[in-house]
Design an enzyme around this catalytic site. Structure first.
Site, PDB file in Angstrom:
ATOM      1  N   TYR A  18      14.837  -2.619  15.863  1.00 20.32           N
ATOM      2  CA  TYR A  18      14.640  -2.609  14.397  1.00 20.32           C
ATOM      3  C   TYR A  18      15.827  -3.312  13.737  1.00 20.32           C
ATOM      4  CZ  TYR A  18      14.115  -1.044   9.602  1.00 20.32           C
ATOM      5  OH  TYR A  18      13.987  -1.031   8.230  1.00 20.32           O
ATOM      6  N   SER A  76      15.462  -6.673   4.111  1.00 20.60           N
ATOM      7  CA  SER A  76      16.149  -6.386   5.375  1.00 20.60           C
ATOM      8  C   SER A  76      16.450  -4.884   5.362  1.00 20.60           C
ATOM      9  CB  SER A  76      17.417  -7.245   5.480  1.00 20.60           C
ATOM     10  OG  SER A  76      18.143  -6.883   6.618  1.00 20.60           O
ATOM     11  N   SER A 102       0.826  -1.217   0.000  1.00 25.09           N
ATOM     12  CA  SER A 102       0.000   0.000   0.000  1.00 25.09           C
ATOM     13  C   SER A 102       0.854   1.258   0.000  1.00 25.09           C
ATOM     14  CB  SER A 102      -0.901   0.015   1.237  1.00 25.09           C
ATOM     15  OG  SER A 102      -0.105   0.073   2.402  1.00 25.09           O
ATOM     16  N   LYS A 123      15.978  -6.935  11.532  1.00 20.78           N
ATOM     17  CA  LYS A 123      16.491  -6.979  10.160  1.00 20.78           C
ATOM     18  C   LYS A 123      17.678  -7.945  10.047  1.00 20.78           C
ATOM     19  CE  LYS A 123      13.470  -4.359   8.238  1.00 20.78           C
ATOM     20  NZ  LYS A 123      12.535  -4.949   7.257  1.00 20.78           N
TER      21      LYS A 123
HETATM   22  N1  LIG Z   1      12.214   3.613   4.336  1.00 18.17           N
HETATM   23  C1  LIG Z   1      13.455   3.281   4.646  1.00 18.17           C
HETATM   24  O1  LIG Z   1      14.340   4.143   4.858  1.00 18.17           O
HETATM   25  C2  LIG Z   1      13.833   1.813   4.733  1.00 18.17           C
HETATM   26  C3  LIG Z   1      15.200   1.493   4.780  1.00 18.17           C
HETATM   27  C4  LIG Z   1      15.561   0.163   4.847  1.00 18.17           C
HETATM   28  C5  LIG Z   1      14.600  -0.825   4.876  1.00 18.17           C
HETATM   29  N2  LIG Z   1      13.286  -0.497   4.830  1.00 18.17           N
HETATM   30  C6  LIG Z   1      12.311  -1.588   4.884  1.00 18.17           C
HETATM   31  O2  LIG Z   1      11.553  -1.602   3.684  1.00 18.17           O
HETATM   32  C7  LIG Z   1      10.285  -2.200   3.933  1.00 18.17           C
HETATM   33  C8  LIG Z   1       9.205  -1.295   3.367  1.00 18.17           C
HETATM   34  O3  LIG Z   1       9.211  -0.094   4.100  1.00 18.17           O
HETATM   35  P1  LIG Z   1       8.734   1.304   3.503  1.00 18.17           P
HETATM   36  O4  LIG Z   1       9.836   2.247   3.724  1.00 18.17           O
HETATM   37  O5  LIG Z   1       8.167   1.135   2.151  1.00 18.17           O
HETATM   38  O6  LIG Z   1       7.588   1.640   4.596  1.00 18.17           O
HETATM   39  P2  LIG Z   1       6.075   2.147   4.500  1.00 18.17           P
HETATM   40  O7  LIG Z   1       5.911   3.118   3.403  1.00 18.17           O
HETATM   41  O8  LIG Z   1       5.736   2.559   5.891  1.00 18.17           O
HETATM   42  O9  LIG Z   1       5.259   0.796   4.141  1.00 18.17           O
HETATM   43  C9  LIG Z   1       5.096  -0.224   5.094  1.00 18.17           C
HETATM   44  C10 LIG Z   1       4.101  -1.229   4.543  1.00 18.17           C
HETATM   45  O10 LIG Z   1       4.027  -2.329   5.475  1.00 18.17           O
HETATM   46  C11 LIG Z   1       2.653  -2.632   5.697  1.00 18.17           C
HETATM   47  N3  LIG Z   1       2.436  -3.249   7.008  1.00 18.17           N
HETATM   48  C12 LIG Z   1       2.841  -2.800   8.223  1.00 18.17           C
HETATM   49  N4  LIG Z   1       2.420  -3.652   9.186  1.00 18.17           N
HETATM   50  C13 LIG Z   1       1.742  -4.646   8.564  1.00 18.17           C
HETATM   51  C14 LIG Z   1       1.078  -5.821   8.988  1.00 18.17           C
HETATM   52  N5  LIG Z   1       0.984  -6.172  10.284  1.00 18.17           N
HETATM   53  N6  LIG Z   1       0.477  -6.624   8.057  1.00 18.17           N
HETATM   54  C15 LIG Z   1       0.532  -6.289   6.762  1.00 18.17           C
HETATM   55  N7  LIG Z   1       1.161  -5.208   6.272  1.00 18.17           N
HETATM   56  C16 LIG Z   1       1.745  -4.393   7.178  1.00 18.17           C
HETATM   57  C17 LIG Z   1       1.942  -1.276   5.598  1.00 18.17           C
HETATM   58  O11 LIG Z   1       0.558  -1.497   5.373  1.00 18.17           O
HETATM   59  P3  LIG Z   1      -0.532  -0.418   5.896  1.00 18.17           P
HETATM   60  O12 LIG Z   1      -0.260   0.830   5.117  1.00 18.17           O
HETATM   61  O13 LIG Z   1      -1.844  -1.047   5.571  1.00 18.17           O
HETATM   62  O14 LIG Z   1      -0.287  -0.249   7.385  1.00 18.17           O
HETATM   63  C18 LIG Z   1       2.678  -0.673   4.401  1.00 18.17           C
HETATM   64  O15 LIG Z   1       2.122  -1.153   3.202  1.00 18.17           O
HETATM   65  C19 LIG Z   1      10.187  -2.382   5.453  1.00 18.17           C
HETATM   66  O16 LIG Z   1      10.480  -3.734   5.767  1.00 18.17           O
HETATM   67  C20 LIG Z   1      11.284  -1.476   5.995  1.00 18.17           C
HETATM   68  O17 LIG Z   1      11.797  -1.953   7.208  1.00 18.17           O
HETATM   69  C21 LIG Z   1      12.876   0.801   4.754  1.00 18.17           C
END
Ligand SMILES: NC(=O)c1ccc[n+]([C@@H]2O[C@H](COP(=O)([O-])OP(=O)(O)OC[C@H]3O[C@@H](n4cnc5c(N)ncnc54)[C@H](OP(=O)(O)O)[C@@H]3O)[C@@H](O)[C@H]2O)c1
Length: 270
Positions: A144, A130, A16, A148
């Site tokens: 966190y 991760s 989403s 990871k």
């Molecule tokens: N952004 C960064 O800087 C960064 C860096 C390294 C790694 N990551 C990793 O990349 C991945 C994606 O993160 P993002 O940055 O794209 O974050 P984001 O925009 O906050 O998206 C998080 C997604 O996870 C879903 N989610 C959370 N809890 C859930 C649950 N219990 N069941 C099903 N879906 C759930 C959310 O759904 P809803 O919207 O419905 O809650 C949303 O679609 C994560 O694993 C994060 O740790 C991010």
């Protein structure tokens, strides 16, 4: 994707928002049949399923439904994730359990649910997201980082178990990426009283880096590239800067690496 490739079906969690959404859109534009999942309802230009990655029953019935309809599940990308921040000492146990439930067990639940279907077709590529923070432990985001790092270790073990079935499992490690993740991070309420400004300074620095970070599209490009590869690397870091940092941490003494991380994210009176 190469021309004349047969139908491929992908399941993307966290579809989403952010990296999951960008990946789902990109895969769809490449001709892949995409099933995006998220916790809340969302409007999507691909098939979507409202499903909590901590709910095994919901996951199993969703995967069964997809397999019955499509006859295959080829790709799984586990993007669903959340962040918490604060000192270890002041982190409530419910929050620690929650982040493990979503980030680690959510990934485990999804992998377990697709494996029977991937084995049936002797084909499957799994990408677990991760983070650079899984390789470089970040103070005040310790849990966190721990989730990871667990994902990396889990994925490596899994990949060896499923190799004879024609299934691959690898990790993609994004660095700071501009998504909804920053706003959704759950912060401890009572930290600064005991830790001075160290917690808010550290988390503020991280938030600034994320807000000025890569686009989710640049991470999605790497995820797609890895998914289509016959022999992907076990660990795929996104972005030259982060690749270089991680390379350095593998050759430099841990003591020095932790000193640098301390200076960046945990120093007193910063
Ligand atoms: N952004 C960064 O800087 C960064 C860096 C390294 C790694 N990551 C990793 O990349 C991945 C994606 O993160 P993002 O940055 O794209 O974050 P984001 O925009 O906050 O998206 C998080 C997604 O996870 C879903 N989610 C959370 N809890 C859930 C649950 N219990 N069941 C099903 N879906 C759930 C959310 O759904 P809803 O919207 O419905 O809650 C949303 O679609 C994560 O694993 C994060 O740790 C991010």
């Amino acid at each position: 994707m190469k021309k004349n490739v047969k139908k491929r079906v992908a399941v993307i969690t966290g579809a989403s928002s952010g990296i999951g959404l960008a990946t789902a859109k990109m895969l769809k534009s490449h001709g892949v049949v995409v099933y995006g999942m998220a916790y809340n309802d969302f409007e999507a230009e691909f098939n979507y399923i409202k499903c909590d990655v901590t709910n095994v029953e919901q996951i199993e019935s969703s995967m069964k439904e997809i397999f019955e309809k499509e006859g295959r599940i080829d790709y799984l990308v586990n993007c669903a994730g959340m962040g918490i921040s604060g000192s270890v000492e002041n982190s409530p146990n419910e929050k620690i359990k929650k982040i493990y439930d979503v980030n680690f067990f959510g990934t485990v639940n999804m992998c377990k649910a697709v494996l029977p279907y991937m084995r049936k077709n002797s084909f499957g590529h799994i990408v677990n997201i991760s983070s650079v923070a899984g390789e470089l432990p970040i103070p005040f985001q310790t849990f966190y980082s721990a989730t990871k790092a667990s994902i990396e270790s889990f994925t490596a073990g899994l990949s060896m178990e499923v190799k004879p079935f024609g299934i691959k499992a690898v990790c993609v490690l994004p660095g700071d990426t501009k998504t909804g993740f920053t706003n959704a991070r759950e912060k401890n309420e009572v930290d600064d009283a005991s830790y001075g400004k160290r917690v808010s300074n550290s988390v503020g620095q991280m938030e600034h880096d994320e807000e000025h970070g890569m686009t989710p599209d640049s991470v999605a490009k790497v995820i797609c590239k890895v998914l289509y590869k016959k022999n992907p690397k076990p660990i795929n870091v996104v972005g030259f800067k982060y690749k270089f940092f991680i390379f350095l941490t593998h050759i430099l003494p841990k003591k020095f690496v932790y000193k640098v991380l301390y200076d960046m994210y945990a120093k007193k009176n910063k």
